[in-house]
Design a protein around this motif. Structure first.
Motif, PDB file in Angstrom:
ATOM      1  N   GLY A   1      -4.130  -7.291 -11.538  1.00 55.13           N
ATOM      2  CA  GLY A   1      -5.445  -7.793 -11.871  1.00 55.13           C
ATOM      3  C   GLY A   1      -6.116  -8.526 -10.702  1.00 55.13           C
ATOM      4  N   GLU A   2      -5.526  -8.606  -9.510  1.00 55.36           N
ATOM      5  CA  GLU A   2      -6.111  -9.306  -8.368  1.00 55.36           C
ATOM      6  C   GLU A   2      -6.385  -8.311  -7.220  1.00 55.36           C
ATOM      7  N   ILE A   3      -7.304  -8.750  -6.405  1.00 52.16           N
ATOM      8  CA  ILE A   3      -7.604  -7.909  -5.220  1.00 52.16           C
ATOM      9  C   ILE A   3      -6.834  -8.533  -4.050  1.00 52.16           C
ATOM     10  N   CYS A   4      -6.011  -7.697  -3.445  1.00 51.93           N
ATOM     11  CA  CYS A   4      -5.183  -8.240  -2.355  1.00 51.93           C
ATOM     12  C   CYS A   4      -5.678  -7.845  -0.941  1.00 51.93           C
ATOM     13  N   ALA A   5      -6.481  -6.780  -0.786  1.00 49.93           N
ATOM     14  CA  ALA A   5      -6.884  -6.380   0.593  1.00 49.93           C
ATOM     15  C   ALA A   5      -8.129  -5.483   0.562  1.00 49.93           C
ATOM     16  N   PHE A   6      -8.777  -5.522   1.659  1.00 49.91           N
ATOM     17  CA  PHE A   6      -9.872  -4.555   1.910  1.00 49.91           C
ATOM     18  C   PHE A   6      -9.497  -3.724   3.157  1.00 49.91           C
ATOM     19  N   LYS A   7      -9.748  -2.461   3.072  1.00 50.53           N
ATOM     20  CA  LYS A   7      -9.424  -1.596   4.234  1.00 50.53           C
ATOM     21  C   LYS A   7     -10.685  -0.866   4.709  1.00 50.53           C
ATOM     22  N   ILE A   8     -10.863  -0.844   6.068  1.00 44.67           N
ATOM     23  CA  ILE A   8     -12.029  -0.159   6.703  1.00 44.67           C
ATOM     24  C   ILE A   8     -11.533   1.162   7.253  1.00 44.67           C
ATOM     25  N   HIS A   9     -12.220   2.230   6.876  1.00 42.31           N
ATOM     26  CA  HIS A   9     -11.875   3.559   7.399  1.00 42.31           C
ATOM     27  C   HIS A   9     -12.889   3.937   8.501  1.00 42.31           C
ATOM     28  N   GLY A  10     -12.441   4.181   9.656  1.00 46.26           N
ATOM     29  CA  GLY A  10     -13.306   4.569  10.794  1.00 46.26           C
ATOM     30  C   GLY A  10     -12.578   4.322  12.104  1.00 46.26           C
ATOM     31  N   GLN A  11     -13.023   5.016  13.123  1.00 42.76           N
ATOM     32  CA  GLN A  11     -12.300   4.914  14.401  1.00 42.76           C
ATOM     33  C   GLN A  11     -12.653   3.622  15.136  1.00 42.76           C
ATOM     34  N   GLU A  12     -11.678   2.816  15.313  1.00 48.52           N
ATOM     35  CA  GLU A  12     -11.781   1.618  16.158  1.00 48.52           C
ATOM     36  C   GLU A  12     -13.056   0.823  15.916  1.00 48.52           C
ATOM     37  N   MET A  13     -13.248   0.507  14.668  1.00 55.24           N
ATOM     38  CA  MET A  13     -14.408  -0.312  14.342  1.00 55.24           C
ATOM     39  C   MET A  13     -14.117  -1.758  14.737  1.00 55.24           C
ATOM     40  N   PRO A  14     -15.106  -2.445  15.384  1.00 56.50           N
ATOM     41  CA  PRO A  14     -14.859  -3.816  15.816  1.00 56.50           C
ATOM     42  C   PRO A  14     -15.048  -4.809  14.679  1.00 56.50           C
ATOM     43  N   ILE A  46     -16.698   3.243   6.007  1.00 55.29           N
ATOM     44  CA  ILE A  46     -16.298   3.214   4.579  1.00 55.29           C
ATOM     45  C   ILE A  46     -15.301   2.083   4.390  1.00 55.29           C
ATOM     46  N   ILE A  47     -15.435   1.375   3.237  1.00 57.30           N
ATOM     47  CA  ILE A  47     -14.500   0.270   2.908  1.00 57.30           C
ATOM     48  C   ILE A  47     -13.943   0.511   1.514  1.00 57.30           C
ATOM     49  N   GLN A  48     -12.673   0.176   1.342  1.00 56.58           N
ATOM     50  CA  GLN A  48     -12.016   0.282   0.011  1.00 56.58           C
ATOM     51  C   GLN A  48     -11.263  -1.009  -0.271  1.00 56.58           C
ATOM     52  N   ALA A  49     -11.208  -1.325  -1.569  1.00 59.84           N
ATOM     53  CA  ALA A  49     -10.461  -2.532  -2.010  1.00 59.84           C
ATOM     54  C   ALA A  49      -9.121  -2.105  -2.604  1.00 59.84           C
ATOM     55  N   TYR A  50      -8.072  -2.898  -2.427  1.00 61.77           N
ATOM     56  CA  TYR A  50      -6.726  -2.609  -2.945  1.00 61.77           C
ATOM     57  C   TYR A  50      -6.274  -3.766  -3.831  1.00 61.77           C
ATOM     58  N   ASP A  51      -5.561  -3.378  -4.910  1.00 63.70           N
ATOM     59  CA  ASP A  51      -5.030  -4.435  -5.818  1.00 63.70           C
ATOM     60  C   ASP A  51      -3.678  -4.902  -5.329  1.00 63.70           C
ATOM     61  N   LYS A  63      -6.280   1.757  -5.260  1.00 63.57           N
ATOM     62  CA  LYS A  63      -7.476   1.491  -4.422  1.00 63.57           C
ATOM     63  C   LYS A  63      -8.744   1.843  -5.185  1.00 63.57           C
ATOM     64  N   SER A  64      -9.769   1.157  -4.772  1.00 62.43           N
ATOM     65  CA  SER A  64     -11.050   1.350  -5.456  1.00 62.43           C
ATOM     66  C   SER A  64     -11.727   2.619  -4.895  1.00 62.43           C
ATOM     67  N   HIS A  65     -12.933   2.897  -5.444  1.00 66.50           N
ATOM     68  CA  HIS A  65     -13.719   4.020  -4.871  1.00 66.50           C
ATOM     69  C   HIS A  65     -14.229   3.586  -3.472  1.00 66.50           C
ATOM     70  N   LYS A  66     -14.661   4.514  -2.717  1.00 64.27           N
ATOM     71  CA  LYS A  66     -15.145   4.237  -1.363  1.00 64.27           C
ATOM     72  C   LYS A  66     -16.575   3.714  -1.405  1.00 64.27           C
ATOM     73  N   ALA A  67     -16.791   2.651  -0.617  1.00 56.42           N
ATOM     74  CA  ALA A  67     -18.164   2.117  -0.496  1.00 56.42           C
ATOM     75  C   ALA A  67     -18.601   2.260   0.992  1.00 56.42           C
ATOM     76  N   VAL A  68     -19.855   2.639   1.183  1.00 53.03           N
ATOM     77  CA  VAL A  68     -20.369   2.800   2.569  1.00 53.03           C
ATOM     78  C   VAL A  68     -21.006   1.489   3.034  1.00 53.03           C
ATOM     79  N   VAL A  69     -20.612   1.070   4.256  1.00 50.93           N
ATOM     80  CA  VAL A  69     -21.186  -0.153   4.847  1.00 50.93           C
ATOM     81  C   VAL A  69     -22.077   0.263   6.061  1.00 50.93           C
ATOM     82  N   HIS A  70     -23.286  -0.226   6.072  1.00 52.15           N
ATOM     83  CA  HIS A  70     -24.204   0.050   7.222  1.00 52.15           C
ATOM     84  C   HIS A  70     -24.558  -1.291   7.870  1.00 52.15           C
TER      85      HIS A  70
END
Length: 875
Positions: A1-14, A46-51, A63-70
């Protein structure tokens, strides 16, 4: 029931996402490293949340659905504008207003439109006639002038839209060029000419600017204007006789306008320009030529030559203006022959006398020429081969256009009067007078009876010594045509290629071959005509007005030197050869030159040493004048073997006033001839001495030598004279010269003494010899005793006598020399010289005084500080 991490998908994002609240699922997105807009303006990933339902390995996370970050990066104005070029250059033509002369451009490295765009440009330099717009276009605000300023340098800066200006301003260089005017470029108005420079180029780097006009051919005329110098240009100013000789003219020309002198005094009252032998007639003067100068009958062949400068006749009704006129001296006014100007016509009148045929004959010959009234110098030659009369003007032939016939003149015994500058009216007037005066200038007016002159000689007599020249005709190029006028004062060149014409004009030079040219300005005019391809209106080239500055030549100082006093026995003067007057004459010419540059200040220059340098040039006459009474042709004369003149350009005339050698020749040749002139006197008893003066000239008196005076003594052989002089010598202690010339003595005595008086002469000789020997021995012994008593120092300055071997030879036929004889003449006449002092003693006291006086004289003579007053010359 808790969110433990967020993950960013993309090449070498700063970026990285961190969990802030596991329960609520809140997180934060942050940058891992500095973000630079200039590197990347925006990011999308793209960012995803993990429980927290995963094990330690995290394999069972949901993991959650993918969300786009601009993400968009906001810009900071960190960069300043910078210009693309380090320097901007532009060229403008004067007199125009430009919309845009040039455009400058700056850039800004900021990433946003606000900070990266250049919003404005500005001119930093003040007080310049330029403005700049926001796009960087520079234009001028007023018409620019090349004469005012050739070049402008302005500084420009730029601003971005954040109002940040460029850290470094840019230089903009605007060159102003003159409006293209067709014409000659790169020439100097003043050209300097030093005498003796030979040929110097006038326009060594000239070029023609045609402003890209379609030129098909160019014709250029170079004119050297020298009509105001001398006789129209630099010509030799030797006398007319000398020039005739130089040009190889036949002899016999009679100069009717010579420079005034004792023998040619009829020109003395005329206005004259000495340097160039020019006579000016102002309508008030005429000159009568003395009878006998020109023969009465000129025959059917003769030549009249003259230089003339003449303008339009004064007054409404033009009178005849006489150049040369031969008319009746009394009773009538008949003109036998005349040369005159009338209404700008030259007229020659020739009335023949009645002879074999009483026929109608040509009597007047007319020439109508513009040059007669153009106020410039021209050379006229009238060649008469009756009935044909030809005029040469400046070397070109002209036939008479109108010949008037007339009857011959009736014979009469009326004497004729030849005049120059006016015509003599001897009859039909209450008082004979001049009429028909000439207005203008004349020079070198000559008449040559019995001969006509050749074209070659006429050209030589009127030749200019200065003119235009072309250096290296070979390299003029194929397409250049050129033409000189006869006097080389005008040169015309034609060609179809501009560069060829440029090269040809660079080779045009000025030359003056006179050693002592007339100093001053020579004007130059260059005019050009251009033809264009198929165009009626073609470009016009302005004329060039320049001048050649001819410097003054270093003036020569002519010095005559030599033996100026000598004495010879009368027998030598009476001999057939006479006595050589100037055996060692020397003529030297020197010029003064500065040892230091001319640009020194006047006060410094006055103290600087000067250099005397010997120079060689010609002379044109040397006169030997008799001082005091003229020569008596009954008993004395000056002589010269005319063989001495052969091979030289020299002539000589002889008169009772002296001897004149003339002609243009070297100083060496003049020396040679002068050394051969002899003085003869076949009646010497009436003459004791003769004085002569020698004077030489260059350029007809423009440069003259010193006056060299010569005194000649005639030693007489009469007994009474001789004894008088011996007594005179005895009273005043002097030096005797003892010279041994046995052969000469015998000859002289043999020639001079009549056999009947030989005995008397021998007796006198022996008596005088005995007297002098006795006196000499006595005086020498006295002097020897006196000198032995003096100190050693004084002995050096005394004369030692060896009385044991004393030999004195006396020739009573000879006479002591007059005072002031130079040492040169002593060296010439004396080989072995002994000096003996004589005096007459009345008593012992006088003797001692004389001895002292003798010692003083001897000492001074040894030192060469005393001029010898009187000497005996023994042959």
């Amino acid at each position: 029931g808790e969110i433990c991490a967020f993950k960013i998908h993309g090449q070498e994002m700063p970026f990285e996402a961190v969990v802030l609240n596991k329960t609520s699922g809140e997180g934060r997105l942050r940058a891992k490293s500095p973000i630079d807009c200039e590197l990347q303006k925006e990011y999308t990933f793209i960012i995803q949340a993990y429980d927290c339902g995963s094990g330690s390995s995290g394999t069972n996370w949901k993991k959650s659905h993918k969300a786009v970050v601009h993400i968009q990066v906001k810009d900071v104005n960190e960069f300043s504008p910078a210009f693309k070029e380090s320097v901007y250059k532009a060229t403008v033509t004067e007199g125009k207003i430009y919309d845009s002369i040039l455009q400058v451009e700056a850039i800004d490295e900021d990433c946003s439109p606000q900070y990266s765009q250049i919003c404005n440009y500005e001119i930093v330099t003040t007080d310049v006639p330029f403005v700049i717009d926001r796009n960087g276009n520079i234009r001028n605000t007023e018409k620019l002038s090349y004469d005012k300023q050739h070049q402008y340098e302005i500084m420009v800066t730029a601003f971005d839209c954040g109002q940040k200006h460029a850290t470094k301003d840019v230089l903009v260089r605007v060159n102003v060029k003159p409006v293209c005017k067709p014409g000659w470029q790169d020439w100097n108005k003043r050209i300097e000419y030093k005498p003796g420079s030979g040929s110097i180029p006038l326009f060594p780097s000239i070029r023609l600017e045609t402003c890209d006009g379609p030129v098909s051919s160019i014709r250029t005329t170079i004119e050297l204007q020298t009509n105001y110098i001398g006789k129209g240009c630099d010509r030799e100013t030797y006398s007319e006789k000398s020039l005739q000789k130089l040009c190889g003219a036949s002899s016999g020309a009679i100069d009717l306008l010579p420079s005034p002198s004792a023998t040619t005094n009829w020109t003395a009252g005329l206005l004259m320009d000495n340097n160039d032998m020019i006579f000016k007639f102002d309508g008030k003067q005429g000159a009568k030529i003395p009878d006998g100068i020109v023969p009465k009958n000129l025959t059917d062949q003769f030549t009249i030559t003259l230089w003339m400068k003449h303008g339009p006749s004064p007054g409404l009704r033009a009178e005849k203006e006489t150049i040369l006129c031969n008319s009746d001296k009394t009773e009538m006014n008949r003109h036998h022959y005349a040369l005159y100007v009338h209404n700008c016509r030259l007229v020659f009148l020739l009335r023949k006398d009645f002879d074999q045929a009483d026929t109608f004959r040509p009597a007047e010959f007319h020439w109508k020429l513009d040059q007669i009234c153009d106020k410039e110098w021209h050379y006229y030659v009238v060649n008469v081969e009756f009935p044909v009369v030809t005029l040469y003007m400046d070397g070109t032939t002209y036939e008479p256009y109108l010949v008037t016939n007339d009857w011959p003149i009736h014979p009469s015994h009326i004497a004729m009067q030849l005049t120059v500058g006016a015509c003599w009216q001897g009859g039909e007037v209450t008082k004979p007078r001049f009429a028909q005066y000439f207005h203008g200038s004349l020079a070198s007016l000559t008449i040559r009876p019995g001969k006509i002159e050749s074209q070659k000689v006429i050209s030589c007599l009127q030749a200019c010594k200065e003119g235009l020249d072309i250096n290296s005709l070979e390299s003029l190029g194929q397409g250049i045509k050129y033409h000189f006028n006869p006097s080389q004062s005008v040169l015309v060149m034609e060609g179809d290629d501009i560069e060829n014409i440029n090269q040809a004009l660079r080779k045009v030079s000025y030359i003056n071959s006179r050693q002592f040219p007339t100093a001053g300005v020579r004007r130059l005019k260059v005019s050009s005509k251009v033809q264009c391809f198929g165009e009626d209106v073609c470009i016009s080239i302005p004329d060039i007005d320049a001048y050649v500055m001819v410097f003054q030549a270093n003036e020569p100082k002519i010095t005559i030197s030599g033996m100026d006093h000598f004495a010879r026995p009368a027998a030598q003067f009476e001999s057939e050869r006479g006595v050589i007057l100037l055996p060692d004459i020397r003529i030297v010419s020197t010029v003064t030159k500065m040892e230091h540059p001319v640009d020194l200040k006047e006060r410094d220059r006055a103290n600087k040493p000067v250099l005397l340098e010997e120079m060689l040039h010609n002379l044109d006459f040397c006169d030997i004048l008799v001082i005091a009474a003229e020569l008596d042709p009954e008993q004395e004369c000056l002589e010269l073997d005319h063989v001495e003149l052969e091979g030289k350009h020299l002539d000589a005339t002889n008169s009772t006033a002296g001897y004149s050698i003339y002609g243009v020749d070297s100083m060496h040749n003049y020396e040679q001839v002068l050394r051969q002139i002899r003085y003869r006197n076949w009646y010497t008893s009436a003459t004791i001495e003769r004085k002569f003066r020698v004077k030489c000239s260059e350029l007809n008196g423009r440069y003259t030598s010193n006056e060299f005076n010569l005194e000649v003594n005639i030693l007489h052989s009469s007994n009474s004279n001789f004894m008088d002089h011996v007594n005179h010598v005895i009273v005043q202690p002097q030096f005797l010269q003892s010279v041994h010339h046995p052969e000469a003595s015998i000859t002289a005595i043999h020639n001079a003494v009549v056999p009947s008086v030989a005995t008397i002469v021998i007796i006198i000789c022996v008596s005088i010899l005995t007297f002098i020997i006795t006196l000499g021995v006595y005086r020498i012994r006295t002097a020897h005793q006196h000198s032995s008593a003096d100190s050693e120092g004084s002995k050096e300055n005394e004369m030692d006598w060896d009385d044991s071997a004393l030999t004195i030879t006396v020739n009573p036929m000879e006479k002591y020399e007059k005072p002031h004889q130079t040492e040169e003449s002593e060296e010439e006449d004396i080989e072995d010289e002994d000096e003996e002092t004589t005096s007459a003693e009345s008593d012992d006291s006088e003797e001692e005084e004389d001895e002292e006086e003798e010692e003083v004289i001897i000492q001074k003579a040894d030192k060469q500080n005393v001029t010898r007053q009187e000497q005996l010359e023994w042959d």
